[in-house]
Motif scaffolding. Structure first.
Motif, PDB file in Angstrom:
ATOM      1  N   VAL A  63     -48.307  -2.117 -27.416  1.00 59.04           N
ATOM      2  CA  VAL A  63     -47.963  -2.303 -26.011  1.00 59.04           C
ATOM      3  C   VAL A  63     -47.083  -1.127 -25.606  1.00 59.04           C
ATOM      4  CG1 VAL A  63     -46.833  -3.773 -24.312  1.00 59.04           C
ATOM      5  CG2 VAL A  63     -48.020  -4.806 -26.261  1.00 59.04           C
ATOM      6  N   THR A  64     -47.498  -0.419 -24.567  1.00 59.92           N
ATOM      7  CA  THR A  64     -46.709   0.690 -24.052  1.00 59.92           C
ATOM      8  C   THR A  64     -46.027   0.248 -22.769  1.00 59.92           C
ATOM      9  OG1 THR A  64     -48.225   2.303 -25.016  1.00 59.92           O
ATOM     10  CG2 THR A  64     -46.775   3.089 -23.264  1.00 59.92           C
ATOM     11  N   ILE A  65     -44.715   0.419 -22.734  1.00 61.61           N
ATOM     12  CA  ILE A  65     -43.937   0.131 -21.529  1.00 61.61           C
ATOM     13  C   ILE A  65     -43.765   1.451 -20.803  1.00 61.61           C
ATOM     14  CG2 ILE A  65     -41.756  -0.738 -20.604  1.00 61.61           C
ATOM     15  CD1 ILE A  65     -41.460  -2.359 -23.203  1.00 61.61           C
ATOM     16  N   LYS A  66     -44.359   1.541 -19.627  1.00 66.84           N
ATOM     17  CA  LYS A  66     -44.307   2.779 -18.850  1.00 66.84           C
ATOM     18  C   LYS A  66     -43.044   2.804 -17.990  1.00 66.84           C
ATOM     19  CE  LYS A  66     -49.271   2.426 -18.557  1.00 66.84           C
ATOM     20  NZ  LYS A  66     -50.372   2.031 -17.688  1.00 66.84           N
ATOM     21  N   ASN A  67     -42.465   3.981 -17.869  1.00 70.42           N
ATOM     22  CA  ASN A  67     -41.273   4.179 -17.043  1.00 70.42           C
ATOM     23  C   ASN A  67     -40.194   3.132 -17.333  1.00 70.42           C
ATOM     24  OD1 ASN A  67     -39.668   5.379 -15.101  1.00 70.42           O
ATOM     25  ND2 ASN A  67     -40.539   4.190 -13.434  1.00 70.42           N
ATOM     26  N   PRO A  68     -39.762   3.018 -18.606  1.00 69.78           N
ATOM     27  CA  PRO A  68     -38.766   1.995 -18.943  1.00 69.78           C
ATOM     28  C   PRO A  68     -37.421   2.257 -18.270  1.00 69.78           C
ATOM     29  CG  PRO A  68     -39.032   3.506 -20.769  1.00 69.78           C
ATOM     30  CD  PRO A  68     -40.076   3.870 -19.752  1.00 69.78           C
ATOM     31  N   GLN A  69     -36.743   1.149 -17.969  1.00 68.79           N
ATOM     32  CA  GLN A  69     -35.428   1.197 -17.340  1.00 68.79           C
ATOM     33  C   GLN A  69     -34.461   0.381 -18.200  1.00 68.79           C
ATOM     34  OE1 GLN A  69     -35.028   3.111 -14.475  1.00 68.79           O
ATOM     35  NE2 GLN A  69     -37.173   3.623 -14.883  1.00 68.79           N
TER      36      GLN A  69
END
Length: 109
Positions: A63-69
């Protein structure tokens, strides 16, 4: 249960690899976020935030989390579920903790 700790960079991407054994192979895979596996929130593929990819060997998914904050820091659970005889069976079997997000700034000339 296996555990894994990750950290990332704000605005980049973070990948979580979920391994599974034969017991979980036939089920639909998902990721769940929350400290407690019984009350965590399921995350689904979403083109703007989460992408799910099956592993080459068939015994994991990523699972890739894009633009993590900073709000993405926390405990995630790898899971699978399947339905048999109108009953749904859930299994949350691996915890991954995103421990922090660094802010990195690039200077462009």
């Amino acid at each position: 249960n296996q555990t894994q700790d990750l950290s990332g960079v704000v605005g980049d991407s973070v990948s979580i690899t979920c391994d599974f054994d034969e017991d979980h192979a036939r089920g639909e895979k998902f990721l769940c976020k929350g400290e407690n596996s019984l009350t965590c929130t399921r995350l689904y593929p979403n083109k703007n935030k989460y992408s799910f990819t099956d592993g080459r060997k068939g015994n994991n998914f990523k699972v890739t989390i894009k633009n993590p904050q900073e709000s993405d820091v926390g405990v995630y659970w790898c899971g699978s579920y399947f339905t048999q005889n109108s009953l749904t069976y859930d299994s949350l079997y691996q915890a991954i903790t995103i421990t922090g997000m660094k802010n990195e700034f690039k200077i462009l000339n």
